[in-house]
Design a protein around this motif. Structure first.
Motif, PDB file in Angstrom:
ATOM      1  N   CYS A  91      21.630  -9.124 -22.691  1.00 38.87           N
ATOM      2  CA  CYS A  91      20.397  -8.680 -22.034  1.00 38.87           C
ATOM      3  C   CYS A  91      19.512  -9.735 -22.835  1.00 38.87           C
ATOM      4  N   ASP A  92      19.242 -10.815 -22.164  1.00 35.78           N
ATOM      5  CA  ASP A  92      18.730 -11.955 -22.753  1.00 35.78           C
ATOM      6  C   ASP A  92      17.139 -11.502 -23.440  1.00 35.78           C
ATOM      7  N   GLU A  93      16.310 -11.261 -22.457  1.00 28.76           N
ATOM      8  CA  GLU A  93      14.993 -10.752 -23.015  1.00 28.76           C
ATOM      9  C   GLU A  93      14.823  -9.856 -24.339  1.00 28.76           C
ATOM     10  N   VAL A  94      15.753  -8.772 -24.200  1.00 30.42           N
ATOM     11  CA  VAL A  94      15.762  -7.867 -25.195  1.00 30.42           C
ATOM     12  C   VAL A  94      16.256  -8.390 -26.456  1.00 30.42           C
ATOM     13  N   VAL A  95      17.330  -9.233 -26.510  1.00 28.74           N
ATOM     14  CA  VAL A  95      17.692 -10.037 -27.744  1.00 28.74           C
ATOM     15  C   VAL A  95      16.604 -11.163 -28.254  1.00 28.74           C
ATOM     16  N   MET A  96      16.120 -11.558 -27.281  1.00 27.50           N
ATOM     17  CA  MET A  96      15.115 -12.511 -27.654  1.00 27.50           C
ATOM     18  C   MET A  96      13.733 -11.760 -28.469  1.00 27.50           C
ATOM     19  N   HIS A 114      21.023  -2.534 -22.163  1.00 27.48           N
ATOM     20  CA  HIS A 114      20.178  -1.856 -23.197  1.00 27.48           C
ATOM     21  C   HIS A 114      20.703  -0.975 -24.251  1.00 27.48           C
ATOM     22  N   ARG A 115      21.804  -0.312 -23.606  1.00 24.86           N
ATOM     23  CA  ARG A 115      22.467   0.450 -24.611  1.00 24.86           C
ATOM     24  C   ARG A 115      23.378  -0.101 -25.787  1.00 24.86           C
ATOM     25  N   ALA A 116      24.009  -1.341 -25.268  1.00 27.65           N
ATOM     26  CA  ALA A 116      24.629  -2.075 -26.105  1.00 27.65           C
ATOM     27  C   ALA A 116      23.765  -2.839 -27.052  1.00 27.65           C
ATOM     28  N   ALA A 117      22.340  -3.129 -26.711  1.00 28.01           N
ATOM     29  CA  ALA A 117      21.416  -3.820 -27.612  1.00 28.01           C
ATOM     30  C   ALA A 117      20.778  -2.795 -28.682  1.00 28.01           C
ATOM     31  N   ASP A 118      20.753  -1.582 -28.353  1.00 25.58           N
ATOM     32  CA  ASP A 118      20.417  -0.276 -28.968  1.00 25.58           C
ATOM     33  C   ASP A 118      21.438  -0.197 -30.238  1.00 25.58           C
ATOM     34  N   SER A 138      20.028  -2.442 -33.198  1.00 25.11           N
ATOM     35  CA  SER A 138      18.995  -1.009 -33.343  1.00 25.11           C
ATOM     36  C   SER A 138      17.740  -1.506 -32.788  1.00 25.11           C
ATOM     37  N   TYR A 139      17.665  -1.849 -31.603  1.00 22.01           N
ATOM     38  CA  TYR A 139      16.476  -2.368 -30.784  1.00 22.01           C
ATOM     39  C   TYR A 139      16.568  -1.576 -29.557  1.00 22.01           C
ATOM     40  N   ARG A 140      15.426  -0.765 -29.210  1.00 21.73           N
ATOM     41  CA  ARG A 140      15.138  -0.610 -27.843  1.00 21.73           C
ATOM     42  C   ARG A 140      13.800  -0.970 -27.213  1.00 21.73           C
ATOM     43  N   PRO A 141      13.917  -1.413 -26.024  1.00 26.30           N
ATOM     44  CA  PRO A 141      12.734  -2.146 -25.147  1.00 26.30           C
ATOM     45  C   PRO A 141      11.683  -0.832 -25.043  1.00 26.30           C
ATOM     46  N   ALA A 142      10.314  -1.201 -24.938  1.00 27.75           N
ATOM     47  CA  ALA A 142       9.375  -0.117 -24.478  1.00 27.75           C
ATOM     48  C   ALA A 142       9.725   0.505 -23.336  1.00 27.75           C
TER      49      ALA A 142
END
Length: 298
Positions: free
Chosen positions: A173-178, A219-223, A227-231
């Motif tokens: 999820c490129d934007e979330v990773v950035m 998003h679940r993978a990024a979380d 340990s990051y959740r987008p707004a």
């Protein structure tokens, strides 16, 4: 500020020309566009030929034909390795950007060296039918949330110093990773509502649901891994955004109910996908209602 632009495509023959034209037409006063890369990932249509036709007339434009689909993050890291600018603008080939976009995205970085990433407001081309109305409402809520707490997407500008070694891989999820990488390095995010990009709605509810399911899984993978959740995953933000759009237009309540149903089901299925190890490293492009004569946003 010196700017490099990356346009990312996979089988986008119907929209890549407009995406390129909109970027070539950018004339920022406080920044200089050094180069524009069009990175086509294993396209099987005429995407590359269409992009190369523009490259023959503008020396700033380079077409990169990537023979394998390895995921958008891999393509972004390829772009990062080639780009020479201080600011990197990352965009999809299925979008049309408004005049002045680059100028507006760079301005917060010019004012504050701590600003590491900016993104514009997303508007939509076409709102006919239930899918179009849900798509439009989704991005209207996205605007409400991003105004409270930046959530950036579709097109972003990234300050190079915040990604010196490229982006971490394994999460797609490129934007979330950035966002996570910029914040990890002490940078700030900025939502620039004055900058505008238009996208196109999925062709039907099935396509819309598939897109939301994929994003929910990512998003679940990024979380879990960052340990990051987008707004947009914060319940308070979502509730406030829903109330705001309904107050503004009570006639949207039925569309909102439909959107909530689709989103809830997609998030549940996305969570199952993530637990089963599905990554969506590559995925089929969303079939969209692309209007050939759609005009650029004002």
């Amino acid at each position: 500020m010196k700017v490099s632009i990356g346009i990312f495509a996979h089988n986008e023959e119907h929209t890549v020309g407009r995406a390129i034209e909109a970027m070539l037409a950018q004339e920022p006063e406080q920044a200089k566009i050094l180069e524009i890369f069009v990175l086509s990932c294993a396209s099987t249509d005429s995407t590359v030929a269409a992009a190369e036709a523009y490259a023959r007339h503008d020396a700033r434009l380079t077409v990169v034909n990537r023979p394998k689909r390895e995921g958008k993050l891999a393509a972004i890291n390829d772009f990062l390795a080639r780009a020479t600018g201080d600011v990197l603008v990352i965009a999809g080939a299925d979008l049309v950007v408004a005049p002045g976009l680059v100028e507006r995205l760079v301005e917060p970085m010019r004012r504050d060296p701590r600003c590491g990433m900016t993104g514009p407001r997303i508007a939509t081309h076409g709102t006919a039918g239930l899918t179009g109305r849900m798509h439009d409402l989704l991005w209207r809520m996205h605007h409400e949330i991003a105004s409270m707490q930046p959530k950036l997407g579709e097109v972003v500008a990234l300050r190079r110093e915040f990604v010196p070694e490229g982006l971490p891989t394994g999460i797609h999820c490129d934007e979330v990773v950035m966002e996570a990488e910029v914040i990890r390095r002490g940078g700030l995010l900025a939502y620039v509502s004055e900058a505008e990009v238009r996208n196109f709605p999925p062709s039907d509810v099935r396509e819309f649901y598939g897109q939301r399911r994929r994003i929910a899984c990512q998003h679940r993978a990024a979380d879990r891994r960052l340990s990051y959740r987008p707004a947009t995953l914060r319940k308070r933000n979502v509730v406030r955004a829903a109330l705001n759009v309904v107050r503004e237009d009570p006639g949207r309540v039925l569309t909102l109910a439909s959107l909530c149903g689709v989103e809830l089901a997609a998030r549940m299925q996305g969570a199952i996908d993530e637990r089963r190890g599905r990554t969506y490293q590559v995925w089929s492009p969303v079939l969209r209602e692309v209007r050939v004569n759609a005009t650029q946003p004002n």
